[in-house]
Design an enzyme around this catalytic site. Structure first.
Site, PDB file in Angstrom:
ATOM      1  N   LYS A 157     -77.296 -13.061 -17.376  1.00 23.50           N
ATOM      2  CA  LYS A 157     -76.159 -14.003 -17.480  1.00 23.50           C
ATOM      3  C   LYS A 157     -76.101 -14.596 -18.883  1.00 23.50           C
ATOM      4  CE  LYS A 157     -76.696 -18.398 -16.066  1.00 23.50           C
ATOM      5  NZ  LYS A 157     -76.390 -19.451 -17.036  1.00 23.50           N
ATOM      6  N   ASN A 158     -77.251 -15.060 -19.390  1.00 18.53           N
ATOM      7  CA  ASN A 158     -77.256 -15.784 -20.658  1.00 18.53           C
ATOM      8  C   ASN A 158     -77.126 -14.882 -21.882  1.00 18.53           C
ATOM      9  OD1 ASN A 158     -77.323 -18.110 -19.252  1.00 18.53           O
ATOM     10  ND2 ASN A 158     -79.501 -18.517 -19.571  1.00 18.53           N
ATOM     11  N   CYS A 189     -74.393 -33.147 -17.688  1.00 24.67           N
ATOM     12  CA  CYS A 189     -74.967 -32.030 -16.922  1.00 24.67           C
ATOM     13  C   CYS A 189     -76.149 -32.562 -16.127  1.00 24.67           C
ATOM     14  CB  CYS A 189     -75.432 -30.940 -17.891  1.00 24.67           C
ATOM     15  SG  CYS A 189     -76.376 -29.640 -17.097  1.00 24.67           S
ATOM     16  N   ASP A 198     -86.160 -22.524 -17.920  1.00 23.00           N
ATOM     17  CA  ASP A 198     -85.405 -21.988 -16.786  1.00 23.00           C
ATOM     18  C   ASP A 198     -86.300 -21.435 -15.688  1.00 23.00           C
ATOM     19  OD1 ASP A 198     -82.622 -20.663 -18.773  1.00 23.00           O
ATOM     20  OD2 ASP A 198     -83.204 -22.694 -18.212  1.00 23.00           O
ATOM     21  N   ARG A 226     -77.415 -32.838 -23.091  1.00 23.89           N
ATOM     22  CA  ARG A 226     -77.005 -31.550 -23.691  1.00 23.89           C
ATOM     23  C   ARG A 226     -75.853 -31.694 -24.690  1.00 23.89           C
ATOM     24  NH1 ARG A 226     -76.975 -26.938 -19.174  1.00 23.89           N
ATOM     25  NH2 ARG A 226     -77.339 -25.627 -20.992  1.00 23.89           N
ATOM     26  N   ARG A 279     -74.041 -19.044  -9.368  1.00 21.47           N
ATOM     27  CA  ARG A 279     -73.682 -19.053 -10.783  1.00 21.47           C
ATOM     28  C   ARG A 279     -74.612 -18.166 -11.606  1.00 21.47           C
ATOM     29  NH1 ARG A 279     -73.091 -24.450 -13.551  1.00 21.47           N
ATOM     30  NH2 ARG A 279     -72.637 -22.885 -15.136  1.00 21.47           N
TER      31      ARG A 279
HETATM   32  C1  EPZ Z   1     -79.317 -22.297 -23.075  1.00 24.68           C
HETATM   33  O1  EPZ Z   1     -78.633 -23.550 -22.970  1.00 24.68           O
HETATM   34  C2  EPZ Z   1     -79.238 -21.650 -21.690  1.00 24.68           C
HETATM   35  N1  EPZ Z   1     -77.847 -21.470 -21.325  1.00 24.68           N
HETATM   36  C3  EPZ Z   1     -79.921 -22.553 -20.671  1.00 24.68           C
HETATM   37  O2  EPZ Z   1     -79.947 -21.872 -19.421  1.00 24.68           O
HETATM   38  C4  EPZ Z   1     -81.362 -22.788 -21.096  1.00 24.68           C
HETATM   39  O3  EPZ Z   1     -81.958 -23.716 -20.231  1.00 24.68           O
HETATM   40  C5  EPZ Z   1     -81.409 -23.347 -22.535  1.00 24.68           C
HETATM   41  O4  EPZ Z   1     -80.694 -22.486 -23.431  1.00 24.68           O
HETATM   42  C6  EPZ Z   1     -82.829 -23.486 -23.058  1.00 24.68           C
HETATM   43  O5  EPZ Z   1     -83.503 -22.282 -22.987  1.00 24.68           O
HETATM   44  C7  EPZ Z   1     -77.192 -20.373 -21.817  1.00 24.68           C
HETATM   45  O6  EPZ Z   1     -77.704 -19.564 -22.578  1.00 24.68           O
HETATM   46  C8  EPZ Z   1     -75.778 -20.195 -21.385  1.00 24.68           C
HETATM   47  P1  EPZ Z   1     -80.178 -25.478 -26.046  1.00 24.68           P
HETATM   48  P2  EPZ Z   1     -78.258 -24.383 -24.298  1.00 24.68           P
HETATM   49  O7  EPZ Z   1     -79.011 -25.766 -26.927  1.00 24.68           O
HETATM   50  O8  EPZ Z   1     -77.974 -23.454 -25.399  1.00 24.68           O
HETATM   51  C9  EPZ Z   1     -80.796 -29.979 -27.523  1.00 24.68           C
HETATM   52  C10 EPZ Z   1     -79.689 -21.595 -17.089  1.00 24.68           C
HETATM   53  O9  EPZ Z   1     -80.352 -22.102 -16.172  1.00 24.68           O
HETATM   54  N2  EPZ Z   1     -79.558 -29.802 -28.308  1.00 24.68           N
HETATM   55  O10 EPZ Z   1     -81.131 -24.440 -26.476  1.00 24.68           O
HETATM   56  O11 EPZ Z   1     -77.223 -25.362 -23.900  1.00 24.68           O
HETATM   57  C11 EPZ Z   1     -80.524 -29.954 -26.009  1.00 24.68           C
HETATM   58  O12 EPZ Z   1     -80.093 -31.186 -25.538  1.00 24.68           O
HETATM   59  C12 EPZ Z   1     -79.262 -22.464 -18.292  1.00 24.68           C
HETATM   60  O13 EPZ Z   1     -79.355 -20.402 -17.133  1.00 24.68           O
HETATM   61  C13 EPZ Z   1     -79.119 -30.823 -29.119  1.00 24.68           C
HETATM   62  O14 EPZ Z   1     -79.724 -31.887 -29.181  1.00 24.68           O
HETATM   63  O15 EPZ Z   1     -79.631 -25.144 -24.588  1.00 24.68           O
HETATM   64  C14 EPZ Z   1     -81.881 -29.507 -25.466  1.00 24.68           C
HETATM   65  O16 EPZ Z   1     -82.705 -30.610 -25.341  1.00 24.68           O
HETATM   66  C15 EPZ Z   1     -79.511 -23.909 -18.072  1.00 24.68           C
HETATM   67  N3  EPZ Z   1     -77.973 -30.644 -29.834  1.00 24.68           N
HETATM   68  C16 EPZ Z   1     -82.389 -28.566 -26.552  1.00 24.68           C
HETATM   69  O17 EPZ Z   1     -81.645 -28.844 -27.731  1.00 24.68           O
HETATM   70  C17 EPZ Z   1     -77.262 -29.466 -29.800  1.00 24.68           C
HETATM   71  O18 EPZ Z   1     -76.232 -29.340 -30.470  1.00 24.68           O
HETATM   72  C18 EPZ Z   1     -82.241 -27.083 -26.221  1.00 24.68           C
HETATM   73  O19 EPZ Z   1     -80.938 -26.857 -25.766  1.00 24.68           O
HETATM   74  C19 EPZ Z   1     -77.730 -28.435 -28.971  1.00 24.68           C
HETATM   75  C20 EPZ Z   1     -78.888 -28.617 -28.235  1.00 24.68           C
END
Ligand code: EPZ
Length: 415
Positions: free
Chosen positions: A22-23, A116, A304, A121, A396
């Protein structure tokens, strides 16, 4: 609303075929915006989120079809450069159209993803990166308004490695003027897969998956033909299913190189993991052993898989300490596992799990995608019947999970 009825305990036995990721599929579908013409993406899982991304592209004027795990897209004639709140609020990954729209069409209006279940996020790193590339970005009415003549390559350092942030900027940089260097970039296998798809379109990318990515912008790209990698989180979830039921399951189509941290941890719990031409085989012990865990960005242990691992630890011999370092509110499954008799205490981002001999079936509720996978696993091992409500969360991210589990002997019904 559908529910799962699961009766346990049942030792799972047999082979399960893992679907595409998915991701990886979501950013790769968004990347089609970068080039006119017909794109073909194979190995795409039949999931709600994939449909939502398809609807978003159609809303912008693209032609989108899905059949037999293959997506066919023509994003040649977009007439709207917008991701509306109605779609973004159902799937945060919709924000992945921002980079491609800006890079190819010089403008985008994308709804800010709301709150969320698992954490705040924010997308500030996506926006500040695009601004560094010369985009003009304003926020009002709950929307990001972005415009740029042509993005310019530059050096961008991520304060924290962000998966979709890295993906958005990597896509944007493919059509920018000059070279973009993304430092402290996320290294997840899905990033490498997206880079592979973009390279098949003619993009010039080095270092994807290694923390520093260099992208030399080009004037035009051509349509992709790409096969999405297998879903490592789905594969890992089924490895835990074998472990928590004391079963013997072989996961087909999974890539062990994407699962190193997970396999190391599962072995620590006494689950035997072997690999041969048939796939990755997991054989569960009579009772798993307790072991501590900390979630980290890839190649560390994936957040995850934290909830699923906690389900396993809830029946382990001994006490485990689980630290969630990525998201600030990713323990929603704890209350549901407790309803099934688990002994878990939470303090901030740390959960202490005292393993119990047996869980008991109970009515419980899914709260987010991975939390719902965790309670499905617990129900497979629990005595008696568990009824899981709000299973739309699991649809999902898991394709036909009940059919796959039934094929290895689980007693699970969707009603
Ligand atoms: C991706 O989300 C995945 N989703 C998530 O999978 C996964 O949990 C996550 O990466 C971490 O591995 C998809 O790929 C569609 P991040 P993403 O930006 O990109 C902070 C699932 O279950 N951050 O890597 O949204 C954020 O708050 C889902 O399949 C900022 O502060 O996660 C977090 O603490 C859930 N500012 C950390 O970074 C930003 O602009 C990592 O988040 C972006 C992120």
């Amino acid at each position: 609303m559908d529910k799962f009825f699961i009766t346990g305990p049942k030792r799972l036995k047999g082979k399960i075929w893992v679907s595409g990721s998915k991701n990886a599929a979501l950013p790769i579908i968004a990347a089609t915006i970068l080039s006119p013409g017909n794109h073909l993406i194979h190995g795409v899982p039949d999931l709600m989120d994939v449909k939502t991304m398809g609807r978003l592209l159609e809303y912008m004027g693209a032609e989108f079809s899905y059949e037999n795990s293959t997506v066919n897209i023509d994003a040649g004639c977009l007439n709207r450069f917008e991701a509306p709140y109605e779609l973004v609020r159902t799937m945060r990954a919709s924000v992945l159209v921002l980079g491609p729209l800006l890079a190819r069409h010089g403008r985008a209006r994308v709804s800010l993803p709301g709150g969320c279940a698992i954490g705040a996020r924010p997308i500030n790193l996506h926006l500040s990166g695009l601004e560094k590339m010369g985009a003009r970005i304003t926020l009002h009415g709950g929307y990001v308004h972005a415009s740029a003549k042509r993005l310019k390559g530059t050096d961008i350092y991520f304060d924290t490695p962000t998966v979709t942030g890295t993906e958005n900027l990597m896509m944007a940089a493919t059509l920018a003027e000059g070279i973009t260097r993304l430092e402290n970039a996320a290294c997840e296998p899905e990033i490498r897969d997206l880079a592979g798809a973009l390279t098949s379109m003619g993009a010039l990318i080095n270092g994807a998956g290694e923390g520093v990515i260099e992208i030399e912008g080009v004037r035009d790209l051509t349509p992709m033909v790409h096969k999405v990698i297998a879903d490592r989180i789905e594969a890992a979830t089924f490895l835990v299913a074998a472990g928590i039921t004391g079963g013997d399951v072989t996961i087909r189509n999974a890539r062990s190189e994407d699962l190193e941290a997970v396999i190391i941890k599962l072995r620590e719990t006494g689950i035997s993991i072997s690999e041969d031409e048939n796939g990755i085989r997991a054989t569960g012990p009579e009772r798993p052993l307790a072991c501590d865990l900390r979630t980290l960005p890839y190649p560390g242990f994936p957040t995850d898989m934290q909830a699923q691992f906690m389900a396993l630890m809830s029946v382990a011999a001994g006490t485990s300490v689980i630290r969630e370092t990525i998201f600030e509110n990713r323990f929603m499954h704890v209350a549901e596992l407790r309803r099934m008799g688990a002994d878990i205490t939470v303090e901030g981002s740390t959960a202490t799990v005292k393993g119990v001999k047996n869980l008991k079936g109970a009515p419980v509720m899914a709260t987010d995608l991975r939390a719902s996978a965790s309670i499905v696993l617990a129900a497979l091992a629990a005595e008696g019947e568990t009824v899981i409500d709000r299973i739309y969360h699991i649809d999902r991210g898991y394709e036909r999970i009940e059919a796959k589990l039934r094929s290895v002997g689980a007693d699970i019904k969707r009603i």
